[in-house]
Write a protein that holds these residues in place. Structure first.
Motif, PDB file in Angstrom:
ATOM      1  N   LEU A 389       0.836  -1.199   0.000  1.00 57.35           N
ATOM      2  CA  LEU A 389       0.000   0.000   0.000  1.00 57.35           C
ATOM      3  C   LEU A 389       0.875   1.254   0.000  1.00 57.35           C
ATOM      4  CD1 LEU A 389      -2.894   1.120   0.081  1.00 57.35           C
ATOM      5  CD2 LEU A 389      -2.699   1.216   2.569  1.00 57.35           C
ATOM      6  N   ALA A 390       1.951   1.235   0.780  1.00 53.82           N
ATOM      7  CA  ALA A 390       2.867   2.381   0.798  1.00 53.82           C
ATOM      8  C   ALA A 390       3.453   2.619  -0.595  1.00 53.82           C
ATOM      9  CB  ALA A 390       3.985   2.143   1.814  1.00 53.82           C
ATOM     10  N   GLU A 391       3.737   1.525  -1.307  1.00 54.90           N
ATOM     11  CA  GLU A 391       4.299   1.653  -2.659  1.00 54.90           C
ATOM     12  C   GLU A 391       3.284   2.274  -3.612  1.00 54.90           C
ATOM     13  OE1 GLU A 391       7.247  -1.020  -5.492  1.00 54.90           O
ATOM     14  OE2 GLU A 391       6.319  -1.884  -3.715  1.00 54.90           O
ATOM     15  N   LYS A 392       1.995   1.947  -3.427  1.00 57.58           N
ATOM     16  CA  LYS A 392       0.959   2.559  -4.259  1.00 57.58           C
ATOM     17  C   LYS A 392       0.916   4.078  -4.066  1.00 57.58           C
ATOM     18  CE  LYS A 392      -2.424  -1.068  -5.221  1.00 57.58           C
ATOM     19  NZ  LYS A 392      -2.535  -0.755  -6.656  1.00 57.58           N
ATOM     20  N   PHE A 393       1.325   4.536  -2.905  1.00 58.53           N
ATOM     21  CA  PHE A 393       1.341   5.973  -2.650  1.00 58.53           C
ATOM     22  C   PHE A 393       2.725   6.584  -2.879  1.00 58.53           C
ATOM     23  CE2 PHE A 393      -2.630   4.999  -0.454  1.00 58.53           C
ATOM     24  CZ  PHE A 393      -3.416   6.053  -0.893  1.00 58.53           C
ATOM     25  N   GLY A 394       3.535   5.912  -3.695  1.00 57.73           N
ATOM     26  CA  GLY A 394       4.776   6.512  -4.157  1.00 57.73           C
ATOM     27  C   GLY A 394       5.979   6.299  -3.267  1.00 57.73           C
ATOM     28  N   PHE A 395       5.866   5.449  -2.245  1.00 58.66           N
ATOM     29  CA  PHE A 395       7.010   5.170  -1.381  1.00 58.66           C
ATOM     30  C   PHE A 395       7.698   3.889  -1.857  1.00 58.66           C
ATOM     31  CE2 PHE A 395       4.121   7.566   1.452  1.00 58.66           C
ATOM     32  CZ  PHE A 395       4.972   8.618   1.775  1.00 58.66           C
ATOM     33  N   ARG A 413       1.526  13.958   3.310  1.00 62.31           N
ATOM     34  CA  ARG A 413       0.119  13.832   2.900  1.00 62.31           C
ATOM     35  C   ARG A 413      -0.149  12.417   2.400  1.00 62.31           C
ATOM     36  NH1 ARG A 413      -4.491  16.372   4.200  1.00 62.31           N
ATOM     37  NH2 ARG A 413      -5.883  16.741   2.456  1.00 62.31           N
ATOM     38  N   ARG A 414       0.772  11.877   1.608  1.00 63.01           N
ATOM     39  CA  ARG A 414       0.603  10.526   1.076  1.00 63.01           C
ATOM     40  C   ARG A 414       0.623   9.485   2.198  1.00 63.01           C
ATOM     41  NH1 ARG A 414       5.162   9.637  -2.756  1.00 63.01           N
ATOM     42  NH2 ARG A 414       5.934  11.743  -2.507  1.00 63.01           N
ATOM     43  N   LEU A 415       1.511   9.693   3.168  1.00 60.33           N
ATOM     44  CA  LEU A 415       1.570   8.776   4.305  1.00 60.33           C
ATOM     45  C   LEU A 415       0.280   8.842   5.121  1.00 60.33           C
ATOM     46  CD1 LEU A 415       3.030   6.796   6.143  1.00 60.33           C
ATOM     47  CD2 LEU A 415       4.151   8.746   7.258  1.00 60.33           C
ATOM     48  N   GLN A 416      -0.256  10.026   5.275  1.00 57.78           N
ATOM     49  CA  GLN A 416      -1.504  10.197   6.005  1.00 57.78           C
ATOM     50  C   GLN A 416      -2.631   9.411   5.329  1.00 57.78           C
ATOM     51  OE1 GLN A 416      -3.039  14.220   5.976  1.00 57.78           O
ATOM     52  NE2 GLN A 416      -3.722  14.091   8.099  1.00 57.78           N
TER      53      GLN A 416
END
Length: 588
Positions: A389-395, A413-416
């Motif tokens: 899921l973190a990877e889906k948000f660019g991490f 913001r993405r982590l939130q």
């Protein structure tokens, strides 16, 4: 066409990371260029090198002689202590009469909400968003050859974004703009630069044209690009399902486009998602019953009953300051109504994304912060690990070990968002979820929300997000009600135009010599008669369309056409009824 700015083999690095690597490009008279790319990929650096705010490490930047250029970035400093000093004084407007009689200046001040801020307001006490609007107004007032803007739509509402787009289209100056607002890109820009891997890829056309080109590039890529290719396909399919002319300059062969989207997943199954949401949530989700709620001396809700049901996907719009954030807080239970009651279903697990970033554990690393909520999550029919899921948000895998305290505003913001979804809520309240997100992350977010089986209320100025993930749009018009908009964002903008026109007309009437009460009443009664005749026609038309819909139950194409016609009739009927009520008051 004359060249204004040129970059020749320009390179720029920060530390060991090369953001620009031997980049050569130019800006010509009349160009309107949109700059896109990942957060941290070099978009702002490109603007700063292009405009001379930062020197290149290598290469050459040249500008035409006597170039008139204005730059509004996150680092722009305001000149002067007040709004008036920053915006009007540099242009010699020494009196109220001088600027008020200049229609162009007045349009800029009103369009960006500067008049409402107050010309004598001190800029030192303003929020970052207000200061950005003041800086934008100061730039737009100038007569320019080139205007360079970094995320100009971030602090504007839907109405302000539309005004800015129309203003830029009417200007003769060239434009280079970094923005993640896809409607704005499509409406304003004729060329697109994508900053990726130290290079700048150049495309003709706006956002939709760029999606076509990028999807075609992905189609030809190797298997390692499979994940990104699927996302581009889905985005492209959504564009094709929307308005036929989202791309105003279709430069790519239609057979290639058909090949790209031939195996795209179907649009979300609304019936299946609704049924699943009802099983998870039951009948009651969040309801406001006979609620009144005020902000200071302004009434936000006046005895309003509003029920948000299982599977509802609602977009909430309104001008800045209309109370959207306060309404979300009321729905979340963070604020109490002045009267009436808030009801929440027993099975509701509610998650509220606020605009603040104060709830993140700075002492943890990114992956640890996500795993702190849960290690695995089921979103719709897909199970994901915290890392996935973190990877889906660019991490990326490497970025997941970055301390939260070292993240930028966009990354936080993405982590939130990732932590929010990791808790597996069944009700989402999202307040401006697209702030500080790049287009790739926006596509990932929309992909998740598109198939998310729950109830959702979204406040956003991003028209593409609202149109894609929401099935219903409601608005706050400042009348104490929550207004349903059958025609979506376009319906909202049309009603706002009518509201502003009515306010201007009322102001003109107040300023004009008074006509006799008898004459006013005669005119109002005449208008009442006309409106009643129109209501009769529309009511009859509505009945005919309902009958035709019943007859066409087995013809999907005909059903769609009749449904669109019925929506238009109902929208006009709502407008006529509002006009009738105003005329009835005047006739009494």
């Amino acid at each position: 066409m004359a060249n204004l700015v040129n970059l020749e083999a320009v390179s720029k690095s920060y530390g060991v990371k090369a953001l620009l690597d031997a980049v050569s490009l130019g800006v010509n008279e009349g160009d309107r260029i949109g700059v896109v790319g990942l957060n941290g990929g070099g978009k702002t650096t490109l603007l700063e090198v292009l405009t001379g705010l930062e020197p290149p490490d290598e290469g050459r930047v040249s500008q035409t002689r006597d170039l008139r250029m204005a730059v509004v970035t996150q680092r722009t400093e305001l000149v002067g202590d007040t709004v008036r000093a920053a915006v009007l004084d540099p242009h010699g407007y020494s009196s109220e009469h001088e600027w008020a009689s200049d229609a162009r200046v007045r349009s800029i001040l009103d369009g960006l909400g500067i008049t409402a801020l107050g010309l004598d307001s001190p800029v030192g006490t303003m929020s970052g968003g207000e200061r950005r609007r003041v800086a934008l107004a100061a730039a737009l007032i100038k007569d320019l050859d080139l205007l360079v803007l970094d995320e100009p739509t971030n602090h504007l509402d839907v109405e302000g974004v539309r005004w800015l787009a129309e203003h830029l289209l009417a200007r003769r100056s060239a434009l280079v703009v970094v923005t993640h607002d896809r409607w704005f890109l499509d409406t304003v820009c004729t060329r697109t630069w994508e900053v990726v891997g130290g290079a700048v890829e150049q495309y003709e056309g706006g956002y939709a044209d760029w999606v076509y080109a990028r999807a075609e590039r992905a189609r030809l890529a190797d298997a390692a690009e499979e994940k990104r290719r699927n996302l581009a396909r889905k985005e492209l399919a959504w564009l094709r399902r929307g308005a036929p002319a989202r791309t105003s300059k279709p430069r790519y062969r239609i057979e290639n486009a058909e090949a790209i989207i031939s195996d795209v997943p179907a649009p979300r199954d609304k019936v299946e998602l609704m049924a699943f949401a009802k099983r998870r949530l039951g009948r009651t989700v969040v309801e406001l019953e006979d609620v009144s709620f005020s902000l200071g001396d302004r009434t936000l809700l006046d005895h309003v009953t509003w029920r948000v049901g299982p599977g509802d996907r609602i977009g909430l719009v309104g001008v800045n300051g209309s109370g959207k954030t306060s309404l979300l807080r009321l729905l979340a239970g963070d604020r109490e109504p002045d009267s009436g009651k808030r009801i929440q279903g027993q099975t509701v697990r509610l998650a509220h994304l606020t605009q603040e970033l104060h709830d993140l554990p700075g002492e943890l690393r990114v992956l640890e912060a996500v795993e702190e909520v849960a290690r695995r999550v089921v979103l719709g029919k897909v199970e994901l690990s915290a890392s996935q899921l973190a990877e889906k948000f660019g991490f990326t895998k490497a970025k997941q070990w970055t301390p939260v305290s070292d993240l930028s505003g966009g990354e936080r913001r993405r982590l939130q968002l990732a932590r929010l979804l990791m808790a597996e809520p069944n009700v989402l309240l999202l307040d401006e979820p697209t702030n500080d997100l790049d287009i790739d992350t926006l596509q990932q977010l929309e992909d998740l929300l598109d198939s998310w089986p729950g109830t959702m209320v979204v406040v956003s100025h991003d028209r593409y997000l609202i149109e894609r993930v929401c099935d219903q749009v409601v608005a706050l018009f400042g009348d104490g009600r929550i207004s349903d908009l059958t025609g979506g964002i376009e319906d909202y903008l049309r009603k706002r135009d009518q509201q502003l026109a009515a306010a201007a007309a009322a102001q003109a009437v107040t300023a004009a010599p008074k006509v006799s009460d008898a004459a006013e009443q005669r005119a109002a009664r005449k208008e009442l008669s006309r409106l009643e005749r129109r209501l009769d026609v529309l009511t009859k038309k509505e009945g005919e369309l309902h009958a035709k819909l019943a007859e066409a139950a087995t013809d999907p194409d005909k059903l769609l056409a009749l449904d669109a016609e019925l929506r238009a009739v109902l929208a006009e009927k709502d407008d006529v009824e509002e006009q009738w009520m105003l005329a009835a008051d005047a006739a009494e």
